[in-house]
Design a protein around this motif. Structure first.
Motif, short mmCIF file in Angstrom:
data_model
loop_
_atom_site.label_atom_id
_atom_site.label_comp_id
_atom_site.label_asym_id
_atom_site.label_seq_id
_atom_site.Cartn_x
_atom_site.Cartn_y
_atom_site.Cartn_z
N MET A 16 0.82 -1.21 0.00
CA MET A 16 0.00 0.00 0.00
C MET A 16 0.86 1.26 0.00
N GLY A 17 0.49 2.23 -0.79
CA GLY A 17 1.21 3.49 -0.82
C GLY A 17 0.99 4.29 0.46
N ILE A 18 1.94 5.17 0.78
CA ILE A 18 1.85 5.94 2.02
C ILE A 18 0.63 6.86 2.05
N PRO A 19 0.30 7.58 0.95
CA PRO A 19 -0.89 8.45 1.02
C PRO A 19 -2.16 7.69 1.39
N GLU A 20 -2.35 6.52 0.81
CA GLU A 20 -3.54 5.74 1.13
C GLU A 20 -3.49 5.26 2.58
N ALA A 21 -2.31 4.83 3.03
CA ALA A 21 -2.18 4.35 4.41
C ALA A 21 -2.47 5.47 5.40
N VAL A 22 -2.01 6.68 5.09
CA VAL A 22 -2.27 7.82 5.98
C VAL A 22 -3.77 8.11 6.06
N SER A 23 -4.44 8.07 4.94
CA SER A 23 -5.87 8.38 4.91
C SER A 23 -6.69 7.29 5.60
N ARG A 24 -6.18 6.08 5.67
CA ARG A 24 -6.92 4.95 6.27
C ARG A 24 -6.28 4.52 7.58
N ALA A 25 -5.52 5.40 8.21
CA ALA A 25 -4.71 5.01 9.36
C ALA A 25 -5.52 4.39 10.49
N ALA A 26 -6.65 5.00 10.85
CA ALA A 26 -7.45 4.47 11.96
C ALA A 26 -7.97 3.07 11.66
N GLU A 27 -8.47 2.90 10.45
CA GLU A 27 -8.99 1.59 10.02
C GLU A 27 -7.88 0.53 10.04
N LEU A 28 -6.72 0.87 9.49
CA LEU A 28 -5.61 -0.09 9.42
C LEU A 28 -5.07 -0.43 10.80
N LEU A 29 -4.99 0.57 11.69
CA LEU A 29 -4.51 0.32 13.04
C LEU A 29 -5.47 -0.62 13.77
N GLU A 30 -6.75 -0.34 13.65
CA GLU A 30 -7.76 -1.21 14.29
C GLU A 30 -7.64 -2.64 13.77
N GLU A 31 -7.50 -2.79 12.46
CA GLU A 31 -7.44 -4.13 11.86
C GLU A 31 -6.16 -4.87 12.28
N THR A 32 -5.06 -4.14 12.42
CA THR A 32 -3.81 -4.76 12.87
C THR A 32 -3.98 -5.38 14.25
N VAL A 33 -4.65 -4.68 15.14
CA VAL A 33 -4.89 -5.20 16.49
C VAL A 33 -5.80 -6.42 16.45
N VAL A 34 -6.83 -6.37 15.63
CA VAL A 34 -7.73 -7.53 15.50
C VAL A 34 -6.95 -8.76 15.06
N GLN A 35 -6.10 -8.59 14.06
CA GLN A 35 -5.33 -9.72 13.52
C GLN A 35 -4.38 -10.33 14.53
N HIS A 36 -3.95 -9.55 15.50
CA HIS A 36 -2.97 -10.04 16.48
C HIS A 36 -3.61 -10.26 17.86
N SER A 37 -4.92 -10.38 17.91
CA SER A 37 -5.60 -10.51 19.21
C SER A 37 -5.16 -11.75 19.99
N GLY A 38 -4.89 -12.83 19.27
CA GLY A 38 -4.41 -14.03 19.95
C GLY A 38 -3.07 -13.83 20.62
N GLU A 39 -2.18 -13.12 19.93
CA GLU A 39 -0.85 -12.85 20.50
C GLU A 39 -0.96 -11.92 21.69
#
Length: 374
Positions: A343-366
């Protein structure tokens, strides 16, 4: 289970508070049942005020002020009522920050910290007996002269006449007189240790990003100011660590206001009781926009990681982008990058909250495993 969220801002996309909110949503979606405590961190730049107010409570205030090029702005700062005193929490960038004048051509010869002085004066008029001020993100290289002039320091020229345009006419100043100055304690949160002058001073290191081209002129102007302060005020802070912060505002606050300079992260950690919060937690989550080699040198997430290690608590680092050396990885039980590689940085910046939330969901077991609740 208790989880402490001690995150810094994700610069350009999320405040520290917004980042914590995204992580909280991710924990809940991931099925992590926990008491979640939020204590945003900062190092003295943008987000300093919000971090302290979020952790301690308080109220926002607005002060009529002027930006670094003299345009009217409303500068926000915070007030906290303690049992025995009223404390103001502020960032110089709210009035004199580089972001506020990004639409103009940079003019370091005229860029002034007067707006910072106006914000400080407003806080004192509300009854503040103590001011905590973060000094990152400045547009200025004026040694704090604009701030000092608002607070009552007199810069006198020929025939003892006041010099009105500072720093533009600083070369016309012949004497400095501290007549009326503030009557409260000032503590400065600073994230750099540069002196005022020389190879590592504010002009040579930070001046170019503020439009400085004639380094010799600006260095000479600052040298002359330091000499006058020594002669007329009887103090010499030019070599103190942090004197060069915010275009010499660190020097100005020490010289004109008798301020103490402290490491920004250490100050935030102290006033928010961060260590006690870490000790209460089963797991600590920290992070900011980028985790890399610079993180090892006093950045907020590293301070949190060291606290967690000393308290025997597992700590997770989350970064928008991670460029991790073995040394950096060794300080955390886990490091997670938010931006997908493709993913390009501009898109990641605009979707930062969504991506951060999803990262935590993916690692909930850890998360559950590290907290000892798997």
């Amino acid at each position: 289970m208790r989880i402490l969220l001690a995150l810094d801002k994700f610069k350009g996309s999320l405040t520290a508070k917004q980042a914590a909110e995204a992580v909280t949503r991710g924990l809940k979606r991931g099925g992590v049942q926990a008491d979640i405590e939020v204590c945003p961190i900062a190092d003295g730049g943008e987000g300093f005020t919000e971090s302290v107010l979020t952790a301690l409570g308080g109220q926002w205030q607005e002060a009529p002020a002027h930006d670094a090029q003299g345009r009217p702005v409303m500068a926000r700062y915070g007030l906290i009522h303690h049992d025995d005193h009223l404390e103001a929490i502020m960032e110089m960038s709210a009035a004199s920050g580089l972001a506020l004048v990004s639409d103009l051509s940079l003019d370091p010869a005229t860029a002034s910290t007067a707006g910072t002085g106006e914000m400080m004066l407003h806080a004192m008029q509300q009854g503040a007996q103590r001011i905590l001020i973060g000094i990152g993100g400045s547009a200025t290289n004026d040694g704090g002269t604009g701030m000092a002039s608002v607070l009552g320091c007199q810069f006198l020229g020929d025939n003892e006449q006041p010099v009105g345009r500072l720093p533009a006419d600083l070369d016309k100043v012949r004497r400095i007189a501290k007549e009326r100055m503030l009557n409260c304690e000032v503590v400065v949160a600073c994230d750099v240790c540069n002196p005022l002058l020389g190879e590592h001073g504010c002009t040579r290191v930070y001046g170019p990003q503020k439009g400085v081209k004639d380094v010799a002129f600006f260095e000479g102007r600052m040298q002359r100011l330091a000499d006058m302060v020594t002669r007329d005020l009887g103090c010499d802070h030019r070599n103190n660590p942090g004197a060069g912060a915010a275009g010499g505002l660190g020097f100005g606050l020490m010289s004109f206001c008798g301020a103490q300079l402290k490491c920004g992260f250490d100050l935030v950690a102290d006033v928010t009781g961060l260590l006690e919060r870490v000790k209460r937690a089963d797991l600590v989550i920290t992070g900011e926009g980028k985790l890399d080699a610079q993180t090892l040198h006093g950045k907020g997430p590293m301070g949190v990681a060291e606290m967690a290690r000393d308290a025997g608590k597992p700590v997770i680092g989350i970064g928008g982008i991670i460029d991790a050396s073995d040394e950096l990885r060794s300080r955390f039980q886990a490091l997670w990058q938010v931006k997908p590689e493709a993913m390009g940085i501009p898109e990641a910046v605009s979707r930062a909250a969504e991506l951060l939330e999803e990262t935590v969901v993916q690692h909930s077991g850890e998360i559950l495993h590290l907290a000892g609740k798997a």
